[in-house]
Design a protein around this motif. Structure first.
Motif, short mmCIF file in Angstrom:
data_model
loop_
_atom_site.label_atom_id
_atom_site.label_comp_id
_atom_site.label_asym_id
_atom_site.label_seq_id
_atom_site.Cartn_x
_atom_site.Cartn_y
_atom_site.Cartn_z
N ILE A 86 10.07 67.35 -7.71
CA ILE A 86 11.15 66.56 -7.11
C ILE A 86 12.46 66.83 -7.84
CG2 ILE A 86 12.02 64.19 -6.75
CD1 ILE A 86 9.82 65.02 -4.78
N GLN A 87 12.40 66.85 -9.16
CA GLN A 87 13.63 67.09 -9.93
C GLN A 87 14.20 68.47 -9.66
OE1 GLN A 87 12.70 66.06 -13.99
NE2 GLN A 87 12.77 63.88 -13.53
N SER A 88 13.35 69.47 -9.47
CA SER A 88 13.87 70.80 -9.18
C SER A 88 14.38 70.88 -7.73
CB SER A 88 12.82 71.88 -9.45
OG SER A 88 11.75 71.77 -8.55
N ARG A 89 13.81 70.11 -6.83
CA ARG A 89 14.25 70.09 -5.43
C ARG A 89 15.62 69.44 -5.28
NH1 ARG A 89 16.12 69.09 -1.11
NH2 ARG A 89 15.15 68.90 0.91
N PHE A 90 15.96 68.54 -6.22
CA PHE A 90 17.23 67.82 -6.18
C PHE A 90 18.01 68.06 -7.48
CE2 PHE A 90 14.28 65.49 -3.41
CZ PHE A 90 14.97 65.59 -2.21
N ARG A 141 29.55 60.25 2.01
CA ARG A 141 29.18 61.25 3.02
C ARG A 141 29.78 62.62 2.70
NH1 ARG A 141 29.78 56.97 6.44
NH2 ARG A 141 31.94 57.44 6.93
N THR A 142 31.05 62.64 2.36
CA THR A 142 31.73 63.89 2.03
C THR A 142 31.13 64.53 0.77
OG1 THR A 142 33.77 63.01 2.96
CG2 THR A 142 33.99 64.90 1.49
N THR A 143 30.87 63.71 -0.22
CA THR A 143 30.34 64.20 -1.49
C THR A 143 28.98 64.83 -1.33
OG1 THR A 143 31.58 62.53 -2.71
CG2 THR A 143 29.69 63.51 -3.83
N LEU A 144 28.11 64.21 -0.55
CA LEU A 144 26.73 64.69 -0.44
C LEU A 144 26.58 65.90 0.47
CD1 LEU A 144 24.63 61.40 -0.44
CD2 LEU A 144 25.06 63.00 -2.31
N GLN A 145 27.60 66.25 1.23
CA GLN A 145 27.48 67.39 2.13
C GLN A 145 27.11 68.68 1.39
OE1 GLN A 145 27.28 67.63 5.49
NE2 GLN A 145 27.13 65.42 5.19
N GLY A 146 27.63 68.87 0.21
CA GLY A 146 27.34 70.10 -0.52
C GLY A 146 26.39 69.93 -1.68
N ARG A 147 25.69 68.82 -1.73
CA ARG A 147 24.82 68.55 -2.88
C ARG A 147 23.38 68.31 -2.45
NH1 ARG A 147 28.08 65.62 -7.58
NH2 ARG A 147 30.15 66.34 -7.04
N ALA A 148 22.50 68.48 -3.44
CA ALA A 148 21.07 68.19 -3.23
C ALA A 148 20.69 67.05 -4.14
CB ALA A 148 20.23 69.43 -3.52
N CYS A 149 20.75 65.83 -3.61
CA CYS A 149 20.46 64.62 -4.38
C CYS A 149 19.35 63.83 -3.69
CB CYS A 149 21.68 63.71 -4.45
SG CYS A 149 23.08 64.40 -5.33
N LEU A 150 18.63 63.09 -4.50
CA LEU A 150 17.69 62.10 -3.99
C LEU A 150 18.24 60.75 -4.40
CD1 LEU A 150 15.02 61.12 -2.71
CD2 LEU A 150 13.96 61.43 -4.97
N ILE A 151 18.49 59.90 -3.43
CA ILE A 151 18.94 58.54 -3.73
C ILE A 151 17.78 57.61 -3.45
CG2 ILE A 151 20.55 56.69 -3.15
CD1 ILE A 151 22.56 58.85 -2.35
N VAL A 152 17.38 56.85 -4.46
CA VAL A 152 16.28 55.91 -4.33
C VAL A 152 16.88 54.50 -4.32
CG1 VAL A 152 14.14 55.06 -5.33
CG2 VAL A 152 14.75 57.47 -5.58
N LEU A 153 16.61 53.78 -3.24
CA LEU A 153 17.04 52.39 -3.13
C LEU A 153 15.80 51.53 -3.34
CD1 LEU A 153 19.22 52.68 0.10
CD2 LEU A 153 19.98 52.82 -2.28
#
Length: 182
Positions: free
Chosen positions: A16-20, A65-77
């Protein structure tokens, strides 16, 4: 807590960490009406993005929305109680994902999300979780590990706590098992 422990285990998984690579971000929401704009701004701060010019939820969401367009993040709520708590974080990003924990199936259905109910752990899953928390490869777990997972009832929270206590203290496995039995 069971859902939160499982979500944390997912976050610590090396795959997961390498995927994000741009981050795995944890947001605790809870049952009290949260300040969603502040939570979104905290996520932006974690991504090292200056806050929007206004403090409105709409401005924070647009920037996210703009920030995440070019990133690979996992957000956990964690600990979601209503669909409205998730909506600000739902962005259409090709490389980022959103994971949320909830005890309310209605939230999952309201969002059209995919539900993964958590059952009790199998013995193998319990051993994997204990191995993850102790930082000991599963094949190198001592014999006591098998008895520890049984004494913990294969409950993730118990295994996480015991695993944290044992991390870096390989000589304490027998002592911990004895304490659990008593």
């Amino acid at each position: 807590l069971f859902r939160s422990v499982m979500a944390r285990a997912i976050c610590h998984d090396p795959a997961i960490q390498s995927r994000f690579p741009d981050g795995v971000l944890w947001v605790t929401v809870g049952g009290q009406p949260p300040d969603l704009a502040a939570l979104v701004r905290n996520v932006l701060a974690s991504l090292q993005i200056p806050p929007p010019l206004t403090e409105s939820l709409e401005a924070a969401c647009a920037l996210l929305r703009t920030t995440l367009q070019g990133r690979a993040c996992l957000i956990v709520l964690d600990d979601i109680w209503s669909a409205s708590q998730v909506l600000p974080f739902r962005v259409n990003s090709p490389r980022s994902c959103l994971l949320f924990t909830t005890r309310k199936s209605r939230v999952v259905h309201d969002l059209g999300a995919e539900e993964y109910p958590i059952d009790t752990l199998t013995r193998e899953e319990a051993l994997e979780l204990l191995a993850m928390w102790t930082h000991v490869p599963i094949g190198a777990l001592p014999d006591e590990a098998y008895f520890i997972v049984e004494e913990c009832g294969m409950l993730p929270l118990c295994l996480a706590i015991v695993g944290s206590l044992l991390r870096g203290r390989g000589h304490r496995w027998s002592h911990v098992l004895q304490q659990l039995r008593s």
